[in-house]
Scaffold this motif. Structure first.
Motif, PDB file in Angstrom:
ATOM      1  N   GLU A  41       0.833  -1.206   0.000  1.00 40.20           N
ATOM      2  CA  GLU A  41       0.000   0.000   0.000  1.00 40.20           C
ATOM      3  C   GLU A  41       0.869   1.259   0.000  1.00 40.20           C
ATOM      4  N   ALA A  42       1.974   1.203   0.761  1.00 41.29           N
ATOM      5  CA  ALA A  42       2.856   2.371   0.892  1.00 41.29           C
ATOM      6  C   ALA A  42       3.758   2.565  -0.323  1.00 41.29           C
ATOM      7  N   GLY A  43       3.702   1.639  -1.271  1.00 45.46           N
ATOM      8  CA  GLY A  43       4.455   1.794  -2.507  1.00 45.46           C
ATOM      9  C   GLY A  43       5.877   1.244  -2.475  1.00 45.46           C
ATOM     10  N   LYS A  58       2.473  -6.556  -8.148  1.00 41.39           N
ATOM     11  CA  LYS A  58       2.630  -7.850  -8.848  1.00 41.39           C
ATOM     12  C   LYS A  58       3.508  -8.820  -8.026  1.00 41.39           C
ATOM     13  N   HIS A  59       4.278  -8.278  -7.101  1.00 41.75           N
ATOM     14  CA  HIS A  59       5.146  -9.135  -6.293  1.00 41.75           C
ATOM     15  C   HIS A  59       4.443  -9.745  -5.078  1.00 41.75           C
ATOM     16  N   ARG A  60       3.175  -9.355  -4.875  1.00 37.76           N
ATOM     17  CA  ARG A  60       2.351 -10.027  -3.854  1.00 37.76           C
ATOM     18  C   ARG A  60       2.299 -11.525  -4.108  1.00 37.76           C
ATOM     19  N   ASP A  61       2.446 -11.848  -5.382  1.00 37.37           N
ATOM     20  CA  ASP A  61       2.290 -13.218  -5.839  1.00 37.37           C
ATOM     21  C   ASP A  61       3.577 -14.058  -5.709  1.00 37.37           C
ATOM     22  N   LEU A  62       4.606 -13.482  -5.121  1.00 32.44           N
ATOM     23  CA  LEU A  62       5.892 -14.194  -5.073  1.00 32.44           C
ATOM     24  C   LEU A  62       5.854 -15.389  -4.126  1.00 32.44           C
ATOM     25  N   TYR A  63       4.873 -15.412  -3.223  1.00 35.57           N
ATOM     26  CA  TYR A  63       4.768 -16.555  -2.313  1.00 35.57           C
ATOM     27  C   TYR A  63       3.313 -16.998  -2.236  1.00 35.57           C
TER      28      TYR A  63
END
Ligand code: AMP
Length: 192
Positions: A157-159, A164-169
């Motif tokens: 949220e804070a940038g 897209k990197h939320r999906d790394l795990y």
């Protein structure tokens, strides 16, 4: 017909202590059995202590092979697991991480402390940097990783973290569902 790629070896990061809630030990045992039952092998820190010992024992019990990777100095070798298939001794922590990572097709974190956090976040960072393309899973036992997930959300949220990197795990409360997610991510990435 091309052979489907399968995860052959999973690296597990977890506490060198058992933690206070017996659910942590139960989860480490269940994950180890699930790994062994799927004919996967384990890479881990090589100790018999805490959840590390629990997960290694469970993989062995289910017929899987266990490789421990431990630095020469640093740790008290009194606690090296005597029953594992193979113990690789390395010079230092950097070499150890490299060996643990290169031997493995995927990474899973169980509950643990600073050592576990560091290993998990490094695996995620290396994936972000495309140093590896291996699936990473978090076994969220009794909400243990809720605050880490919240911190990651806040950083997104804070940038500071690309959405897209939320999906790394991937994250799950069940060892079997987590391994299913890891296997399907592995198959997709191998076929890319
Ligand atoms: P911690 O979560 O701080 O207990 O650290 C556990 C993680 O750090 C494990 O996944 C291991 O890879 C590593 N580690 C910590 N203590 C030891 C030890 N005594 N022997 C081997 N590895 C350890």
């Amino acid at each position: 017909m091309p052979k489907t790629a399968t995860v052959k070896r999973v690296c597990v990061y977890c506490g060198s202590r058992l933690g206070k809630n017996p659910a942590y030990t139960d989860a480490a045992s269940a994950l180890g059995l699930a790994i062994g039952n799927r004919k996967m092998n384990l890479t881990y820190g090589g100790s018999s202590m805490g959840l590390m010992g629990t997960v290694a024992d469970a993989v062995l019990q289910a017929g899987g092979k266990v490789t421990g990777v431990i630095p020469d100095m640093l740790f008290d070798h009194e606690h090296d697991h005597p029953g594992i298939t193979e113990l690789i001794t390395v010079k230092n922590m950097h070499q150890r991480k490299e060996v643990m990572s290169s031997l493995s097709d995927a990474f899973i974190a169980l509950p643990g402390g600073f050592g576990t956090f560091e290993e998990l976040l490094e695996a995620i960072t290396w994936s972000q940097l495309k140093i590896h393309n291996k699936p990473i899973g978090i076994l969220n036992v009794e909400g243990y990783y809720g605050f880490l997930v919240a911190l990651i959300e806040q950083a997104t949220e804070a940038g500071f973290i690309n959405t897209k990197h939320r999906d790394l795990y991937c994250i799950d409360t069940s060892p079997d569902r987590l391994l299913d997610q890891i296997e399907s991510r592995y198959r997709v990435r191998q076929s890319d």
